[in-house]
Design an enzyme around this catalytic site. Structure first.
Site, mmCIF file in Angstrom:
data_model
loop_
_atom_site.group_PDB
_atom_site.id
_atom_site.type_symbol
_atom_site.label_atom_id
_atom_site.label_comp_id
_atom_site.label_asym_id
_atom_site.label_seq_id
_atom_site.Cartn_x
_atom_site.Cartn_y
_atom_site.Cartn_z
ATOM 1 N N HIS A 94 1.232 -1.390 -0.298
ATOM 2 C CA HIS A 94 -0.052 0.486 -0.284
ATOM 3 C C HIS A 94 1.155 0.669 -0.155
ATOM 4 O O HIS A 94 1.996 1.065 0.563
ATOM 5 C CB HIS A 94 -0.921 0.335 1.042
ATOM 6 N N ASP A 105 2.638 1.869 3.170
ATOM 7 C CA ASP A 105 2.706 0.716 3.999
ATOM 8 C C ASP A 105 4.357 1.678 3.493
ATOM 9 O O ASP A 105 5.381 1.225 4.034
ATOM 10 C CB ASP A 105 3.319 -0.459 4.031
HETATM 11 C C1 XLS Z 1 -7.749 -6.942 4.460
HETATM 12 C C2 XLS Z 1 -7.095 -7.249 2.936
HETATM 13 C C3 XLS Z 1 -5.591 -5.842 2.818
HETATM 14 C C4 XLS Z 1 -6.201 -5.887 1.055
HETATM 15 C C5 XLS Z 1 -5.027 -5.369 0.968
HETATM 16 O O1 XLS Z 1 -8.691 -8.078 4.905
HETATM 17 O O2 XLS Z 1 -6.546 -8.794 3.383
HETATM 18 O O3 XLS Z 1 -4.875 -6.043 3.886
HETATM 19 O O4 XLS Z 1 -4.721 -7.112 0.418
HETATM 20 O O5 XLS Z 1 -5.885 -4.065 1.120
#
Ligand code: XLS
Ligand code: NI
Ligand code: NI
Length: 437
Positions: A100, A103
């Site tokens: 993301h 991150d």
């Molecule tokens: C949350 C999601 C998230 C997505 C990316 O439950 O799995 O981590 O994979 O935003």
């Protein structure tokens, strides 16, 4: 190379008898299975958020893991994370990562500064990618964590929040393109509702589609050739998430004409939260031509939330890889470990053990899935179970040559259907004999 994971060596394949916790028992990256190296079948990816950032906090306690990498300035921490991530991926032989925007780079005091931070870290990552050959699987934006998205992003009641999310998406797409990513994910973090008493569901869904259309138009205009993914999840954080499951998302994509650009990123733990099996979600995606990528993890059947555990269940991994093979394998997608170590597994060594266990489970899954296919009994049974549609009245039904009157005449002439056993228990025994044989 940095040395944050000081105890972790370059992890090698040592075979099933190895007792070395820092060795692969089943994952032999270069080994060719049915014409392709294991690493290319599996396309493992590191999830930046859990692995580099997740500190182990939960609703009852603060983090147990230090993820500052010995730095204090936010940009310095972000760069140290990049060094640590590439060190880890090189040691484990992981060739892809997913991120993301939030991150990889810290938020600034305003959007312009956030944008600048992101661009600077993207350049830094880009350099590391060139040095190591490690690639970006997909990028996304975090439009769910900040209070400005408390009512949602694309589905917010606030047009300003919608606009802010759109601005973030533009920059996250730019970052993904710059890093050569082959996918861009929409996980609808807060795209849902808590109560219908305050929710205009029709407008919210129309707006979510509008935002996705804008993203597709922008990315394509900038030359992005990869896939867009929706990652279905039924609940958490909102009570009801609009991207409930693959079938629901398919209806949405088709309604808004987005089905040509979007595929699914299926997450194991989201499937089970929706009351499905992981295999079910993969099958629905496969038969509808929208299988794209996988967030590999597992939940706990006794806990009703997204525990994001590292996947170690070989049955699940086998049935998953069976679907992946039947779908023709990964193209732009891969297996992203959207998984985190437990709060008490707070050392860097634990992260390595977690990835090794997950990679081994999926390597075994790949091997066993091909064994199921080579063995042929399950596929043959399936084929024969539907044999009645290959000739006679069944063929007429499939070919559109039957109508209700014809079928009534057929039934009057033929009487009761002659049925065969579904043989579930026998098939489950075959599966066991292949997995443990
Ligand atoms: C949350 C999601 C998230 C997505 C990316 O439950 O799995 O981590 O994979 O935003
Ligand atoms: Ni996920
Ligand atoms: Ni999840």
């Amino acid at each position: 190379m940095s040395n944050y994971f000081a105890n972790v060596p370059v992890v090698k394949y040592e075979g099933p008898k190895s007792k070395n916790p820092f060795a692969f028992k089943f994952y032999d990256a270069e080994k060719v299975i049915v014409g392709k190296k294991m690493k290319d079948h599996l396309k493992f990816a590191l999830s930046w958020w859990h692995t580099m950032c997740g500190a182990g906090s939960d609703p009852f306690g603060v983090g147990t893991m230090d993820r500052s990498y010995g730095k204090s300035d936010p940009m310095e921490i972000a760069k140290a994370k990049v060094d640590a991530a590439f060190e880890f991926m090189q040691k484990l032989g992981i060739e892809y990562f997913c991120f993301h925007d939030a991150d990889i780079a810290p938020a600034g005091n305003d959007f312009a500064e956030t944008k600048k931070n992101l661009a600077e870290i993207v350049d830094y990552i880009s350099g590391k990618m060139k040095e190591t050959g490690i690639k970006n699987l997909w990028g996304t934006t975090n439009a769910f964590g900040h209070p400005r998205f408390m009512h949602g992003a694309g589905t917010s009641c606030s047009a300003d929040s919608f606009a802010y999310a759109a601005a973030q998406i533009k920059n996250a797409i730019d970052a993904t393109i710059k890093l050569g990513g082959t996918g861009y994910v929409f996980w609808g973090g807060r795209e849902g509702y808590e109560t219908l008493l305050n929710t205009d569901m029709g407008l919210e869904l129309d707006n979510m589609a509008r935002l996705m259309k804008m993203a597709v138009e922008y990315a394509r205009s900038k030359g992005f050739k990869g896939d867009f993914y929706i990652e279905p999840k039924p609940k958490e954080p909102t009570k009801h998430q609009y991207d409930f499951d693959t079938a629901t998302v398919l209806g949405f994509l088709r309604k808004y004409g987005l089905d040509k650009d979007f595929k699914m990123n299926i997450e194991a733990n989201h499937a089970t939260l929706a009351g499905h099996t992981f295999q079910h979600e993969l099958r629905v995606a496969r038969i509808n031509g929208v299988f794209g990528s996988i967030d590999a993890n597992q939940g706990d059947p006794n806990l009703g939330w997204d525990t994001d555990q590292f996947p170690t269940n070989v049955y699940e991994a086998t049935l998953c890889m069976y679907e992946v093979i039947k779908a023709g394998g990964f193209t732009n997608g891969g297996l992203n470990f959207d998984a985190k170590v437990r709060r008490a597994s707070f050392t860097f060594d634990d992260i390595a053990h977690a990835y090794i266990s997950g990679m081994d489970a999926f390597a075994l899954g790949l091997i066993k899935a091909y064994e199921i296919i080579e063995d042929g009994r399950i596929d043959k049974f399936l084929d024969e179970r539907y044999a009645s549609y290959k000739s006679g009245i069944g063929k007429d039904i499939v070919e559109g040559k039957a109508d209700l009157e014809k079928l009534e005449a057929y039934t009057l002439a033929n009487g009761e259907p002659k049925l065969e056993s579904g043989r579930q228990e026998m098939l489950e025994g075959i599966l066991n004999s292949i997995i443990f044989g």
